[in-house]
Design an enzyme around this catalytic site. Sequence first.
Site, PDB file in Angstrom:
ATOM      1  N   GLY A   1      -1.443 -16.834  20.084  1.00 14.14           N
ATOM      2  CA  GLY A   1      -1.242 -15.800  21.097  1.00 14.14           C
ATOM      3  C   GLY A   1      -1.581 -16.265  22.497  1.00 14.14           C
ATOM      4  O   GLY A   1      -1.720 -17.453  22.762  1.00 14.14           O
TER       5      GLY A   1
ATOM      6  N   LEU B   1       0.533 -15.859  25.003  1.00  9.61           N
ATOM      7  CA  LEU B   1       1.775 -16.638  25.038  1.00  9.61           C
ATOM      8  C   LEU B   1       2.149 -17.083  26.445  1.00  9.61           C
ATOM      9  O   LEU B   1       1.873 -16.398  27.437  1.00  9.61           O
ATOM     10  CB  LEU B   1       2.907 -15.803  24.436  1.00  9.61           C
ATOM     11  CG  LEU B   1       2.666 -15.324  23.003  1.00  9.61           C
ATOM     12  CD1 LEU B   1       3.817 -14.418  22.552  1.00  9.61           C
ATOM     13  CD2 LEU B   1       2.492 -16.493  22.045  1.00  9.61           C
TER      14      LEU B   1
ATOM     15  N   HIS C   1       5.190 -21.572  24.334  1.00 10.94           N
ATOM     16  CA  HIS C   1       5.470 -20.785  23.129  1.00 10.94           C
ATOM     17  C   HIS C   1       6.907 -20.246  23.176  1.00 10.94           C
ATOM     18  O   HIS C   1       7.600 -20.202  22.156  1.00 10.94           O
ATOM     19  CB  HIS C   1       4.512 -19.593  23.025  1.00 10.94           C
ATOM     20  CG  HIS C   1       3.055 -19.959  22.920  1.00 10.94           C
ATOM     21  ND1 HIS C   1       2.137 -19.649  23.891  1.00 10.94           N
ATOM     22  CD2 HIS C   1       2.365 -20.604  21.954  1.00 10.94           C
ATOM     23  CE1 HIS C   1       0.933 -20.067  23.525  1.00 10.94           C
ATOM     24  NE2 HIS C   1       1.043 -20.664  22.360  1.00 10.94           N
TER      25      HIS C   1
ATOM     26  N   LYS D   1       3.099 -30.751  22.216  1.00 10.71           N
ATOM     27  CA  LYS D   1       1.832 -30.669  22.951  1.00 10.71           C
ATOM     28  C   LYS D   1       0.652 -31.013  22.025  1.00 10.71           C
ATOM     29  O   LYS D   1      -0.283 -31.675  22.421  1.00 10.71           O
ATOM     30  CB  LYS D   1       1.701 -29.247  23.513  1.00 10.71           C
ATOM     31  CG  LYS D   1       0.327 -28.802  23.887  1.00 10.71           C
ATOM     32  CD  LYS D   1       0.060 -29.108  25.318  1.00 10.71           C
ATOM     33  CE  LYS D   1      -1.344 -28.804  25.772  1.00 10.71           C
ATOM     34  NZ  LYS D   1      -2.074 -27.829  25.033  1.00 10.71           N
TER      35      LYS D   1
ATOM     36  N   GLN E   1      -1.535 -32.467  15.523  1.00 12.49           N
ATOM     37  CA  GLN E   1      -1.330 -31.333  14.614  1.00 12.49           C
ATOM     38  C   GLN E   1       0.051 -31.418  13.970  1.00 12.49           C
ATOM     39  O   GLN E   1       0.202 -31.222  12.758  1.00 12.49           O
ATOM     40  CB  GLN E   1      -1.469 -30.031  15.402  1.00 12.49           C
ATOM     41  CG  GLN E   1      -0.976 -28.799  14.697  1.00 12.49           C
ATOM     42  CD  GLN E   1      -1.282 -27.540  15.484  1.00 12.49           C
ATOM     43  OE1 GLN E   1      -2.385 -27.030  15.427  1.00 12.49           O
ATOM     44  NE2 GLN E   1      -0.318 -27.036  16.230  1.00 12.49           N
TER      45      GLN E   1
ATOM     46  N   SER F   1      -2.709 -22.032  26.690  1.00 11.87           N
ATOM     47  CA  SER F   1      -3.392 -20.731  26.821  1.00 11.87           C
ATOM     48  C   SER F   1      -4.745 -20.914  27.489  1.00 11.87           C
ATOM     49  O   SER F   1      -5.273 -19.990  28.110  1.00 11.87           O
ATOM     50  CB  SER F   1      -3.594 -20.101  25.439  1.00 11.87           C
ATOM     51  OG  SER F   1      -2.370 -20.006  24.767  1.00 11.87           O
TER      52      SER F   1
HETATM   53  P1  AMP Z   1      -1.317 -22.375  20.149  1.00 12.58           P
HETATM   54  O1  AMP Z   1      -1.081 -20.927  20.363  1.00 12.58           O
HETATM   55  O2  AMP Z   1      -1.979 -23.063  21.299  1.00 12.58           O
HETATM   56  O3  AMP Z   1      -1.949 -22.667  18.806  1.00 12.58           O
HETATM   57  O4  AMP Z   1       0.110 -23.056  20.083  1.00 12.58           O
HETATM   58  C1  AMP Z   1       1.105 -22.597  19.204  1.00 12.58           C
HETATM   59  C2  AMP Z   1       2.254 -23.570  19.199  1.00 12.58           C
HETATM   60  O5  AMP Z   1       2.772 -23.681  20.530  1.00 12.58           O
HETATM   61  C3  AMP Z   1       1.824 -24.988  18.791  1.00 12.58           C
HETATM   62  O6  AMP Z   1       2.819 -25.540  17.942  1.00 12.58           O
HETATM   63  C4  AMP Z   1       1.745 -25.718  20.100  1.00 12.58           C
HETATM   64  O7  AMP Z   1       1.979 -27.100  19.991  1.00 12.58           O
HETATM   65  C5  AMP Z   1       2.861 -25.044  20.890  1.00 12.58           C
HETATM   66  N1  AMP Z   1       2.627 -25.229  22.325  1.00 12.58           N
HETATM   67  C6  AMP Z   1       1.506 -24.915  23.026  1.00 12.58           C
HETATM   68  N2  AMP Z   1       1.647 -25.292  24.316  1.00 12.58           N
HETATM   69  C7  AMP Z   1       2.871 -25.868  24.418  1.00 12.58           C
HETATM   70  C8  AMP Z   1       3.590 -26.475  25.498  1.00 12.58           C
HETATM   71  N3  AMP Z   1       3.077 -26.561  26.714  1.00 12.58           N
HETATM   72  N4  AMP Z   1       4.823 -26.949  25.233  1.00 12.58           N
HETATM   73  C9  AMP Z   1       5.355 -26.868  23.990  1.00 12.58           C
HETATM   74  N5  AMP Z   1       4.725 -26.316  22.941  1.00 12.58           N
HETATM   75  C10 AMP Z   1       3.509 -25.818  23.147  1.00 12.58           C
END
Ligand code: AMP
Length: 286
Positions: free
Chosen positions: A35, A37, A41, A154, A158, A191
Amino acid sequence: MEEQMKIVETIQDLRSHLKLERVQGNLIGFVPTMGYLHNGHAALMQEARQANDVGVLSIFVNPTQFGPNEDYHTYPRDLERDTEIARANHVDYIFYPTVEEMYSTANSSVSVTVHHGTDILCGKSRPTHFDGVATVVTKLLNIIQPDRVYFGMKDAQQLAIVKQLVRDLSIPVEVCAVEIVRESDNLALSSRNVRLNAQERIDAICLYQTLSHVRSLLDQGYEVEQAILFGREFFNKISKLGQLDYLEAYAFPGLTQLQSEDKQGLLAIAVQYENARLIDNMIIDF
Ligand code: AMP
């Protein structure tokens, strides 16, 4: 007319909605998130929606992937804002479970352990993180049973671990990678960026600048080890407020030590600011 987006809080409800979708022959694309977002995302949601008939987004700040002194309790949350962003990106279902819903059994005794790639990069300072990620991703994939699941580059470590998880546990899903989305000054969206103060926000462009510096040294023919040493010096010169956690390179997606025959490397950086730890990376082709 487009169907209304649904916010679903229980596993059972989500399963019955998605069963109906599957009966109709609809392909399901799934985007797991914590979240708060942003456009990173959104890029995942757009890809999921374009390549599939149904887009499912999960919003779950997963306690098991946070260490005891990490920011689980202060992780930014805003469901109302997230709902608007998800709607604007044509998500069909938001899965928004409580912690009790996801980890209901007080006496649960099974979780996923990752044996490789977890003692380097983020795993070094976050030793239980990837087991928590692998466990929650396995649970989410079992609940949703999507055709495709979307992860951002990013979090490249993971992504590599999830690809291995899906292979090793024979989970029938296609793992799709999405490029890093950046601000206009190249800071990777995160985030946690909201936790930077004004000076730190300016300072934080040093992550991308350091990665670019190392890449240009590699392009000039420097050995990886030397380029990284220079990269660390460069970082310490240009960043006034960040503490370098790591600047390292590994084979990608294998996450092994780089060998001369490797075709692709992951050059990754992590920097600690007062209230936020930021990560970024670049893929290097040899
Ligand atoms: P998170 O909410 O941070 O766990 O991220 C959820 C998904 O969004 C994960 O697969 C992250 O790698 C992806 N994500 C987060 N930030 C970015 C970004 N700047 N560019 C592309 N994907 C992202």
